[in-house]
Design a protein around this motif. Structure first.
Motif, short mmCIF file in Angstrom:
data_model
loop_
_atom_site.label_atom_id
_atom_site.label_comp_id
_atom_site.label_asym_id
_atom_site.label_seq_id
_atom_site.Cartn_x
_atom_site.Cartn_y
_atom_site.Cartn_z
N ASN A 1 10.22 14.53 7.36
CA ASN A 1 10.10 14.48 8.83
C ASN A 1 8.78 13.87 9.27
O ASN A 1 8.41 13.95 10.43
CB ASN A 1 10.21 15.89 9.42
CG ASN A 1 11.65 16.39 9.29
OD1 ASN A 1 12.59 15.60 9.42
ND2 ASN A 1 11.80 17.67 8.99
N ALA A 2 8.05 13.30 8.30
CA ALA A 2 6.74 12.73 8.64
C ALA A 2 6.92 11.67 9.71
O ALA A 2 7.83 10.85 9.63
CB ALA A 2 6.11 12.11 7.40
N PRO A 3 6.04 11.69 10.75
CA PRO A 3 6.16 10.67 11.80
C PRO A 3 5.88 9.28 11.24
O PRO A 3 4.88 9.06 10.57
CB PRO A 3 5.08 11.07 12.82
CG PRO A 3 4.58 12.41 12.40
CD PRO A 3 4.93 12.60 10.96
N PRO B 1 5.46 -2.00 7.71
CA PRO B 1 6.13 -3.29 7.96
C PRO B 1 7.63 -3.15 7.71
O PRO B 1 8.05 -2.38 6.84
CB PRO B 1 5.49 -4.23 6.93
CG PRO B 1 4.31 -3.52 6.37
CD PRO B 1 4.57 -2.05 6.55
N LEU B 2 8.43 -3.90 8.43
CA LEU B 2 9.89 -3.78 8.33
C LEU B 2 10.39 -4.02 6.91
O LEU B 2 11.23 -3.26 6.41
CB LEU B 2 10.57 -4.76 9.31
CG LEU B 2 12.09 -4.80 9.29
CD1 LEU B 2 12.71 -3.44 9.61
CD2 LEU B 2 12.61 -5.84 10.29
N ASP B 3 9.86 -5.04 6.23
CA ASP B 3 10.30 -5.33 4.86
C ASP B 3 10.06 -4.13 3.95
O ASP B 3 10.90 -3.76 3.13
CB ASP B 3 9.53 -6.53 4.28
CG ASP B 3 9.97 -7.83 4.93
OD1 ASP B 3 11.04 -7.82 5.57
OD2 ASP B 3 9.24 -8.83 4.80
N TRP B 4 8.89 -3.56 4.12
CA TRP B 4 8.50 -2.41 3.30
C TRP B 4 9.48 -1.27 3.55
O TRP B 4 9.99 -0.65 2.63
CB TRP B 4 7.06 -2.02 3.73
CG TRP B 4 6.37 -1.10 2.77
CD1 TRP B 4 5.44 -1.44 1.85
CD2 TRP B 4 6.58 0.31 2.67
NE1 TRP B 4 5.04 -0.34 1.16
CE2 TRP B 4 5.72 0.76 1.63
CE3 TRP B 4 7.39 1.25 3.31
CZ2 TRP B 4 5.66 2.10 1.24
CZ3 TRP B 4 7.34 2.58 2.93
CH2 TRP B 4 6.48 2.99 1.91
N ARG C 1 12.99 2.83 2.03
CA ARG C 1 13.46 3.85 2.96
C ARG C 1 13.97 5.11 2.23
O ARG C 1 13.81 6.23 2.74
CB ARG C 1 14.53 3.30 3.88
CG ARG C 1 15.78 2.84 3.19
CD ARG C 1 16.56 1.86 4.04
NE ARG C 1 16.79 2.32 5.39
CZ ARG C 1 17.88 2.96 5.78
NH1 ARG C 1 18.83 3.19 4.91
NH2 ARG C 1 18.02 3.33 7.02
N ASP C 2 14.48 4.94 1.02
CA ASP C 2 15.00 6.11 0.29
C ASP C 2 13.91 7.13 0.01
O ASP C 2 14.15 8.34 -0.05
CB ASP C 2 15.63 5.67 -1.04
CG ASP C 2 16.92 4.88 -0.79
OD1 ASP C 2 17.39 4.90 0.38
OD2 ASP C 2 17.42 4.25 -1.73
N ALA C 3 12.68 6.63 -0.17
CA ALA C 3 11.56 7.53 -0.46
C ALA C 3 11.31 8.51 0.68
O ALA C 3 10.68 9.54 0.50
CB ALA C 3 10.29 6.72 -0.74
N PHE C 4 11.78 8.17 1.87
CA PHE C 4 11.54 9.05 3.03
C PHE C 4 12.75 9.93 3.35
O PHE C 4 12.78 10.62 4.35
CB PHE C 4 11.15 8.23 4.25
CG PHE C 4 9.75 7.70 4.15
CD1 PHE C 4 8.68 8.46 4.60
CD2 PHE C 4 9.50 6.45 3.58
CE1 PHE C 4 7.39 8.00 4.49
CE2 PHE C 4 8.21 5.98 3.47
CZ PHE C 4 7.14 6.74 3.93
N GLU D 1 0.85 -1.20 0.00
CA GLU D 1 0.00 0.00 0.00
C GLU D 1 0.89 1.25 0.00
O GLU D 1 1.95 1.27 0.62
CB GLU D 1 -0.87 -0.04 1.28
CG GLU D 1 -1.91 1.07 1.36
CD GLU D 1 -2.69 1.01 2.67
OE1 GLU D 1 -3.37 1.97 3.00
OE2 GLU D 1 -2.57 -0.01 3.38
N ASP D 2 0.44 2.32 -0.65
CA ASP D 2 1.22 3.56 -0.67
C ASP D 2 0.93 4.38 0.58
O ASP D 2 -0.21 4.70 0.85
CB ASP D 2 0.86 4.40 -1.91
CG ASP D 2 1.61 3.90 -3.13
OD1 ASP D 2 2.69 3.29 -2.92
OD2 ASP D 2 1.10 4.08 -4.25
N PRO D 3 1.93 4.73 1.35
CA PRO D 3 1.67 5.53 2.55
C PRO D 3 1.44 6.99 2.19
O PRO D 3 2.07 7.51 1.26
CB PRO D 3 2.96 5.38 3.35
CG PRO D 3 4.01 5.08 2.34
CD PRO D 3 3.35 4.40 1.18
#
Lengths: 556, 103, 167
Positions: free
Chosen positions: C47-49, C32-35, C40-43, C21-23
């Motif tokens: 600073n989004a929680p 989820p950890l795998d996600w 992770r680069d997308a973030f 799913e797209d956050p």
């Protein structure tokens, strides 16, 4: 012995009141059986074959007279007048009603006892040498450390839902009477080269369907690190132990699959990382707990006239003194084993009247101390030999003077199919018949030390793997069948028994044991070579021949 | 022991005191195997067990199950040794359990 | 599903993101950890929680370096008898210094809540109906005597270094 302070008493009271609430929620239907089960197990309450069974903790097997009287009272009021002493130095009641259990727990709390963590996947009752504080061969009394571990592990927030049950034993003597190498953790008190006293650490022993002897993780652990190191072991186990198969969930499987060296590395790494944030045990606190276990002030006695006189004139007394009295560290004293293995009786069972009698003896002659041994006997650890005639007479009057400690009729047996919901065959009737066959007389004494251990299923509560002769009851096509193993031992020379071959029917098994004993008697060098030593020298072959060739039709 | 043909009965433990009980013909729980209902077909017993599950939900009994029995001149007897010991009491104390009440 | 925190049921500001799913960029989602490991680069620079959901059995070393990126870590009890998350919680709090919200989810039952809290959990996602009812009626158990230090502030008792009371 340890006495509760206000904190301990309030802690137990809190838990009893919580369980009372859980029982009432269960009886009113607020809780399903599935939700209730972990709570009743946390309080030692099982549902067995005929009824509920309540297992009461006897920490490291130590009781005083008041406590033993209370156990008798519970047997009388809430059970059928019996209690069953177990291989974990505990006592079990076979017939309590669920609705009575909160009242029983209140009774126990009034004498500083409880049933917390006598079941469930948590750290169980910590056991210790039943001769602790009395035996001549002791480096230090193991019970203060067992008590510290008992307290620390009680309702541990992190370690109450482990992959499987977890058993710790502590031994303080050269002779391992606590079977530490078949425990999840075994602590052996040792002295290092600098003269300091600490622990050798064994991990991953256990019986059950995959018996394993523990591996040594450390030669020497300082006392101050006892809790931190225990935490490290249990944490590695909690995180890494298998949870996919309950039969592979004990720490022994983790040690086996991971390997002892990687296990040691993981534990040492966890220990190193955690020790900064965790508590160490200050010497002052160890000393405070130890003060509760201060030995009674016994005067060495050079002459024991009353004892000697009776020994000269009464052969039955002499046999009792020879078999059931172990050397005490103070001259003129003895450690007396009260056999709960009357010939033809149920191993480990005691009536309420017998428990009261033992309690009275402990109060009158035994410095108010009683021990429960993992061999399902009782022990008076501090007895003046000159009091032994009076003790013996009182024991005899109560059916407790069987002179068979350590002999062939001193059999460990699990409750088996007569009581246990997991059992596949009966154990107790086999023990009864073996005991009747060999008795406690001259023949049994001639055979000498021989430990028979009987389990009624592969879970091995009767410790058959470490019996000199082990018997395992199984079901084959609806019929009870018994396999025999030879050469097991639970002491410091720990070994697992070897299967003789195909099993025997209930009718055949006592004859088979007799054939094994006859082989031993014919091969031993002399009386000083006991069964285990002879087996280790000659091996399985002569026993196998005697067992299986005769069963093909030949005569004995 | 192996008298008549195989039948099936239902047993459980009473919640309050843990005592072994058997499902009787009228749907009530009885303490003696002799008074238990015996079903000639396993399917019938399984259906009756479904009814017994209601008494688990009503917190009267726990761990109900079906087990094989046979008719003998002395009445119903359990076919497996485990169920026979359950129905009688421990074989090492003849004065304990149900056997004490029927002597 | 209801969220128990500090002795009361509270609104849950967080939303679970399913695999794939797209956050939303605003955050307040539990990944989820795998996600997280894949995306992770997308973030980067955001600073989004964020919250992280970790299954039992995952070594904490696998995500230890990212701990401070998360405002919430959720540990799972697949069954109440699976106690791995108790140890994971203590390690996160005591060894890795995680100070965000530590959430217990899965088979979270009333009689385990105080133990979870003593291991460092501070919010509890309740799916068991009886537990929810009992929490509403009487709150969570609150024992006051312990035989070992917990992650919450607790005072030593007498001279016993291993015994504690709530501080």
């Amino acid at each position: 012995m340890y006495r509760y302070d206000e904190f301990d008493a309030a802690f137990v009271a809190d838990r009893v009141s919580a369980f009372r609430d859980q029982v009432s929620r269960r009886l009113s239907g607020d809780m399903t059986e599935e939700q209730f089960r972990p709570h009743r197990l946390m309080n030692g309450l099982y549902l067995q074959l005929h009824a509920y069974m309540l297992r009461v903790a006897v920490p490291y097997g130590t009781l005083n007279a008041r406590q033993m009287h209370k156990l008798a009272h519970i047997a009388r009021v809430y059970d059928k007048g019996f209690g069953h002493f177990t291989t974990r130095q505990n006592i079990q009641y076979n017939w309590p009603a669920l609705s009575d259990v909160p009242a029983i727990l209140d009774e126990l709390a009034s004498v500083e006892m409880h049933a917390i963590q006598t079941s469930g996947n948590c750290i169980r009752n910590v056991t210790a040498d039943h001769f602790a504080g009395a035996a001549a061969d002791e480096i230090e009394d193991p019970r203060p450390y067992a008590e510290i571990l008992r307290q620390w592990s009680s309702i541990h927030p992190e370690f109450t839902f482990l992959p499987r049950k977890f058993k710790i034993a502590v031994n303080g003597a050269d002779w391992d009477r606590a079977a530490i190498q078949v425990h999840d953790i075994g602590y052996q008190i040792v002295r290092n080269e600098a003269g300091e006293v600490g622990f050798a650490v064994y991990v991953g022993g256990g019986l059950g369907r995959t018996p394993m002897i523990a591996r040594k993780l450390r030669d020497f652990l300082p006392k101050a690190d006892l809790l931190a190191y225990t935490q490290a072991i249990v944490r590695v186990y909690n995180l890494e132990g298998r949870r996919d198969n309950k039969y592979k969930a004990r720490i022994k499987i983790l040690v086996h699959e991971k390997g002892v060296d990687p296990m040691r590395e993981a534990v040492e790494a966890e220990f190193a990382a955690a020790s900064r944030e965790f508590i160490s045990l200050p010497a002052s606190e160890i000393a405070r707990i130890k003060s509760y276990f201060a030995p009674p002030a016994l005067q060495a006695r050079a002459a024991c006239d009353a004892y000697e006189a009776r020994r000269q004139t009464d052969p039955r007394f002499a046999a009792f003194a020879a078999n059931n009295v172990h050397p005490h560290r103070v001259a003129g004293h003895g450690v007396v084993t009260i056999s709960l293995k009357p010939i033809g009786g149920v191993p480990g069972d005691a009536t309420a009247a017998q428990m009261d009698a033992v309690a009275d003896l402990a109060a009158r002659y035994g410095h108010d101390e009683i021990r429960v041994s993992h061999e399902q006997n009782l022990v008076l650890p501090h007895v003046a030999l000159d009091d032994l005639p009076a003790i013996y007479d009182e024991l005899a009057a109560n059916g407790l003077a069987t002179a068979n400690a350590g002999l062939i009729s001193d059999i460990i047996a699990c409750p088996g199919l007569d009581y246990c919901a997991l059992a596949t065959a009966r154990s107790i009737p086999i023990a009864q018949r073996i005991s009747e066959r060999f008795g406690e007389g001259e023949r049994a004494r001639d055979i000498g030390e021989l430990k028979i251990k009987i389990s009624g299923c592969i879970n091995a509560c009767g410790h058959h793997h470490v019996g000199h002769i082990g018997i395992l009851g199984l079901e084959r096509k609806g019929v009870e069948t018994y396999q025999i193993t030879l050469g097991g031992s639970g002491d410091e020379t720990c070994s697992l028994g070897t299967l003789t071959g195909p099993g025997f029917s209930s009718e055949e098994v006592v004859d088979a044991i007799e054939r094994i004993v006859n082989v031993y008697m014919s091969v031993r060098t002399d009386r000083s070579e006991d069964f285990l030593a002879a087996y280790r020298r000659v091996g399985m072959q002569p026993f196998k021949e005697a067992l299986y060739e005769t069963s093909k039709g030949a005569d004995i | 022991m192996r008298a008549g043909p195989m039948h099936y009965a239902i047993s459980a433990n009473r919640l309050r005191d843990g005592i072994v009980v058997f499902l009787g013909a009228g749907g009530a729980w009885v303490e003696q195997l002799a008074q238990a209902a015996a079903y000639p077909e396993k399917e019938q017993a399984e259906a009756a067990l479904e009814g017994a599950r209601g008494d688990e939900k009503r917190n009267l009994v726990v761990e109900a199950f079906v087990f094989p029995v046979r008719q003998s001149p002395a009445g119903l007897v359990a076919d497996h040794i485990r169920d026979a010991i359950r129905a009688a009491g421990p074989s090492v104390y003849r004065d304990h359990g149900k056997q004490a009440e029927t002597r | 599903m209801a969220l128990w925190k500090n002795g009361a049921f509270v609104d849950d500001a967080w939303r679970e993101i399913a695999e794939g799913e797209d956050p939303p960029p605003a955050g307040h989602v539990i990944l989820p950890l795998d996600w997280w490991e894949q995306e992770r680069d997308a973030f980067e620079g955001s600073n989004a929680p964020l919250g992280l959901r970790v299954a039992p059995g995952v070594p904490i070393e696998r995500f230890a370096r990212d701990i401070n990126r998360f405002a919430l870590i959720e540990l799972v009890f697949p069954k109440f008898g699976d106690g791995r998350a108790f140890s994971m919680a203590r390690l996160l709090r005591e060894r890795h210094g995680f100070r965000g919200e530590l959430r217990a989810t899965g088979d979270v039952l009333i009689d385990q809540i105080q133990m979870m809290a003593r291991c460092g959990f501070d919010t509890f996602q309740i799916s068991d109906a009886t537990t929810e009812r009992l929490l509403r009626e009487r709150g969570a158990p609150a024992y006051k005597r312990f035989y070992q230090p917990g992650a919450t502030p607790e005072a030593p008792v007498d001279s016993r270094p291993w015994a504690r009371r709530p501080g």
